[in-house]
Scaffold this motif. Structure first.
Motif, short mmCIF file in Angstrom:
data_model
loop_
_atom_site.label_atom_id
_atom_site.label_comp_id
_atom_site.label_asym_id
_atom_site.label_seq_id
_atom_site.Cartn_x
_atom_site.Cartn_y
_atom_site.Cartn_z
N MET A 189 0.92 -1.37 0.02
CA MET A 189 0.08 0.03 0.10
C MET A 189 0.98 1.13 0.14
O MET A 189 0.68 2.23 -0.61
CB MET A 189 -0.86 -0.02 1.19
CG MET A 189 -2.10 -0.83 1.20
SD MET A 189 -3.03 -0.40 -0.43
CE MET A 189 -3.00 -1.43 -1.28
N LYS A 190 1.83 1.22 0.75
CA LYS A 190 2.82 2.33 0.92
C LYS A 190 3.31 2.68 -0.44
O LYS A 190 3.31 3.95 -0.84
CB LYS A 190 4.21 2.04 1.46
CG LYS A 190 3.85 2.42 3.00
CD LYS A 190 5.11 3.07 3.51
CE LYS A 190 4.91 3.74 4.86
NZ LYS A 190 5.44 3.18 5.94
N VAL A 202 1.79 2.46 -3.48
CA VAL A 202 0.63 3.10 -3.99
C VAL A 202 0.50 4.56 -3.78
O VAL A 202 0.75 5.40 -4.65
CB VAL A 202 -0.94 2.42 -3.74
CG1 VAL A 202 -1.86 3.43 -4.43
CG2 VAL A 202 -0.70 1.13 -4.24
N ILE A 203 0.83 4.98 -2.50
CA ILE A 203 0.85 6.09 -1.94
C ILE A 203 2.14 7.07 -2.48
O ILE A 203 1.80 7.95 -3.18
CB ILE A 203 0.90 6.26 -0.55
CG1 ILE A 203 -0.34 5.76 0.11
CG2 ILE A 203 1.11 7.55 -0.07
CD1 ILE A 203 -0.53 5.61 1.59
N LYS A 217 1.38 7.69 -6.03
CA LYS A 217 0.19 8.98 -6.09
C LYS A 217 1.25 10.27 -5.90
O LYS A 217 1.03 11.26 -6.38
CB LYS A 217 -0.65 8.95 -5.14
CG LYS A 217 -1.70 7.77 -5.54
CD LYS A 217 -3.00 8.00 -4.69
CE LYS A 217 -4.21 7.98 -5.37
NZ LYS A 217 -5.28 8.20 -4.62
N ARG A 218 2.18 10.25 -4.77
CA ARG A 218 2.85 11.42 -4.44
C ARG A 218 3.64 11.93 -5.82
O ARG A 218 3.64 13.09 -6.01
CB ARG A 218 3.72 11.19 -3.15
CG ARG A 218 2.82 11.15 -2.19
CD ARG A 218 3.42 11.90 -0.83
NE ARG A 218 2.63 11.98 0.27
CZ ARG A 218 2.65 11.24 1.21
NH1 ARG A 218 3.87 10.85 1.62
NH2 ARG A 218 1.61 11.31 2.32
N ALA A 247 1.63 13.29 -8.45
CA ALA A 247 0.99 14.81 -7.82
C ALA A 247 2.14 15.81 -7.95
O ALA A 247 2.05 16.88 -8.62
CB ALA A 247 0.52 14.89 -6.47
N LEU A 304 2.88 21.87 -14.47
CA LEU A 304 1.88 22.97 -14.58
C LEU A 304 2.74 24.28 -14.36
O LEU A 304 2.69 25.31 -15.35
CB LEU A 304 0.82 23.02 -13.58
CG LEU A 304 -0.56 22.65 -14.23
CD1 LEU A 304 -1.42 22.36 -12.91
CD2 LEU A 304 -1.04 24.12 -14.87
#
Lengths: 294, 449
Positions: free
Chosen positions: B1-2, B4-5, B8-9, B12, B19
């Motif tokens: 799970m870690k 995945v996070i 994601k980070r 992001a 941008l």
């Protein structure tokens, strides 16, 4: 662990949301505020601006051409509500019957024009309408209706209807998808029960599908009004608002004032006028349709 | 799970990074300009000029001269890269106005006489007097009156691209003969008779394409109006000295066009064809004549079938009964000019000015003239045998012609827009000539306030 995945902390939540919100502010809200500001000036696009207060609005209220183009917008909107949503509704109803084969194929074909650029659609239909080489007049001649042959985009009485046809044609698929999605959420049993009760074809459409879809239809009508109040590209390509002013719509009128006559201040005033009128009509239509607050 | 996070980070961060980077890129783009122009002196440095224009490589006289001069310039200026954007005439006009409104004009571009005032008042273009005075050879090479459309007081605000008539009548003498007309009508009443005769024979007397809205005004009304009102009236309108669009002479000119429409002198799809499509009817021998400017001479020479080309003759609008204008005038002039962005500085400006010079040099003018075009400079050593038959016919006609102003070159864009769409309205019968005159006058007065 699992919970953390699906429920991010509020800090993360805000961080993710802030970008789209900022983006929205930047492309929608800021220009709107700027437009309202510009509408108070006499301005031709450069650094020179002259403050004139509300006199642009006074001019707008007395501007016959603006109200004439507003009338054209209303005609187009009405035609599009009847044409787009009406045809989409009939098609959606047919999609639920067993008679219709190759549903996937039909859906794709009907949806295809939605993704095309309005400019391309405009050019294609301009060619179709052409008096000498257009396919429309060619068909009319071929089936012996030669007397109906005319320059479809030149006749001031016809032109507003001529430019509406491509608009209607293009977006039928859009409403079909919305209506289909809503139809598919209706349990199959209802249709089966209706069939057992002997309600088929026309009766089923009127007594079963129509009431079940009424909320979706209301939303569609609202979308249709909002979309057609700002219609521009098709008409810009096909007629540019012409001949004369006969197919002028509000957005085209704002464009002409801003970029052909170099009156950007007045053009902004017209845009604000479009916004106010569109909001008014949408609110009015919500009142008429019984609102959505129930 | 870690894991995945973590992913994601990273994602992001990447998105935010992207941008920020794109925003920074936008910023840098705007910051670039002054930076680039502040470096100067070193002529060998790399310079990029953006150039938006309306010369598509269509083999017309003007585009032949244009591309010839441009290639010459590229040879002598290897350090200059020219980023071109070529658009068709109507599209170009829209685009350049839009760019101007957004304050994003390219480095070099083409402007119309009527754009001079708004552009100049907003500081987007600057007078070229200094550059012209530094090179008197250049300044003196232009034909007389070439700068008229771009002069405000003593200031010269553009280098004319050509000087030409905007109103010539191209007619097929074979068709005229067939209808029993042996020579071109000598006055307006004869002209109307001719229209009737041609109509009776089943021909479209005049083919016209007014979708762009300017054709009827620029190629017909500007000259026809002068026949009725005389040039003094126009000068008085332009300088706001008392003349009105509602004056009976001008209304009569509008009525004359209205009358032609009512006689079915034009094709019925006049407002949905453009000026390129209008000639098709003429080439197919369905129409007997059309009104267009000098630019059409080379186009007809290139495009028309041989028999049509051989039968084509040129004429000008005949005098009208009771008209105040002279019978030998034709609306015309420079109309369009090359100009450079007022923000250019240093070596970039030098390069741009040299480009303007190249675009009025012999390399520009001679091929243009030899193809039947109308250069704004005096060309001495050209090969006369290269001229097409039609161009020679024009040279004959031109000996007696005097130019008068074209409406849409000298009046303000607002008045012109009202006049042009009003003419469309009049042609389709939703506006009477009197009402149209009133509408134009209204706009004219509103702007004069």
């Amino acid at each position: 662990m699992e919970r953390q995945l699906f429920k991010p902390r509020s800090r993360v939540f805000i961080a993710y949301l802030s970008l789209p919100v900022l983006w929205y502010l930047f492309v929608v809200v800021v220009p709107l505020v700027l437009a309202i500001r510009y509408s108070l000036y006499e301005w031709s696009g450069g650094p020179k601006m002259r403050f004139v207060g509300l006199s642009n609005y006074v001019q707008l209220i007395h501007d016959y051409d603006f109200w004439f183009s507003f009338k054209n917008n209303l005609i187009i909107t009405l035609l599009c509500i009847i044409g787009q949503i009406g045809i989409a509704f009939i098609l959606a109803a047919m999609m639920t019957t067993r008679v219709l084969k190759f549903k996937e194929f039909h859906r794709t074909v009907i949806f295809l024009p939605v993704v095309l650029s309005p400019v391309v659609i405009g050019f294609i239909w301009m060619l179709m309408y052409n008096q000498q080489i257009g396919i429309l007049n060619w068909i009319l001649r071929a089936i012996g209706l030669g007397s109906l042959v005319r320059p479809w985009l030149d006749d001031p009485k016809l032109v507003i209807y001529s430019v509406s046809v491509p608009l209607i044609w293009q977006y039928i698929g859009f409403y079909l998808v919305i209506l289909m999605a809503s139809l598919q959420s209706i349990p199959k049993e209802i249709f089966e029960a209706a069939e057992i009760d002997g309600a088929d074809g026309f009766k089923r459409t009127i007594y079963v599908i129509l009431p079940l879809l009424s909320d979706t239809l209301k939303v569609s009508i609202m979308l249709c009004i909002a979309g057609n109040m700002k219609v521009f590209d098709h008409i810009y390509v096909m007629t540019g608002g012409g001949p004369g002013k006969s197919s002028m719509v509000m957005a085209q009128y704002a464009y002409n004032n801003s970029f052909i006559m170099f009156k950007l201040g007045y053009g902004a005033t017209i845009s604000v006028g479009i916004l106010v009128l569109s909001l008014a009509i949408i609110l009015l239509s919500r009142k008429l349709m019984g609102g959505s607050e129930k | 799970m870690k894991k995945v996070i973590l992913i994601k980070r990273v994602l992001a961060i990447l998105v935010v990074f992207g941008l920020v980077f794109s925003l920074a890129a936008c910023k840098r783009k705007t910051a670039q300009q002054p930076q680039q122009s502040s470096q100067n002196k070193n002529i060998e440095e790399k310079i990029t000029l953006t150039f938006t224009h309306m010369f598509t490589n269509d083999g017309s006289a003007i585009s032949t001269g244009f591309y010839n001069a441009l290639n010459e310039y590229k040879k002598t200026h290897p350090n200059v890269t020219i980023k071109q954007e070529a658009l068709s005439h109507d599209t170009y006009e829209t685009k350049i106005k839009t760019l101007a409104a957004g304050g994003e004009l390219p480095d070099v571009f083409v402007i119309k006489g009527s754009m001079v005032d708004p552009f100049y008042n907003n500081g987007q273009i600057a007078p070229l007097n200094d550059a012209l005075d530094k090179d008197m050879m250049w300044k003196n090479s232009f034909v007389s009156g070439a700068f008229d459309d771009f002069k405000r007081g003593d200031k010269i605000l553009g280098i004319p691209i050509q000087v030409q008539p905007t109103s010539l009548i191209f007619y097929n003498k074979q068709i005229f003969k067939e209808a029993g007309i042996n020579e071109f009508p000598k006055n307006w009443n004869e002209f109307k008779d001719a229209v009737k005769k041609l109509r009776a024979k089943g021909y479209i007397p005049i083919t016209a394409g007014n979708k762009g809205k300017w054709l009827v005004e620029s190629c017909i009304l500007s000259t026809l109006g002068d026949r009725f009102t005389g040039t003094d009236w126009f000068v008085s309108i332009r300088d706001r000295k008392g003349a009105k669009f509602t004056d009976p002479e001008f209304v009569n000119a509008l009525r004359a066009i209205d009358e032609l429409v009512k006689m079915k002198a034009f094709n019925s799809d006049i407002n949905s064809l453009d000026n390129n499509q209008q000639r098709t009817l003429y080439y197919n021998k369905k129409a007997a004549m059309f009104f267009e400017g000098g630019w059409a001479i080379s186009l007809v020479t290139n495009e028309a079938p041989k028999d049509v080309l051989e039968a084509t003759e040129l004429a000008i609008i005949p005098p009208v009964p009771g008209g105040k204008g002279k019978p030998n005038t034709v609306s015309g002039g420079a109309g369009w000019a090359f100009q450079i962005n007022a923000n250019l500085e240093g070596s970039k400006k030098t390069a741009a000015l040299e480009l303007l010079k190249a675009l009025s040099s012999d390399a520009y003018s001679r091929p243009m003239l030899e193809k039947g075009g109308f250069p704004a400079t005096k060309v001495t050593n050209y090969d006369e045998s290269k001229l097409s038959t039609l161009a020679k016919k024009y040279q004959q006609l031109a000996k007696n012609i005097k130019y008068v102003p074209v409406y849409d070159v000298q009046l303000s864009p607002g008045v012109i827009e009202v006049m042009n769409s009003g003419l469309q309205d009049m042609i389709i019968g939703t506006l009477t000539p009197e009402k149209l005159a009133q509408k134009i006058q209204q706009e004219y007065e509103r702007e004069g306030k």
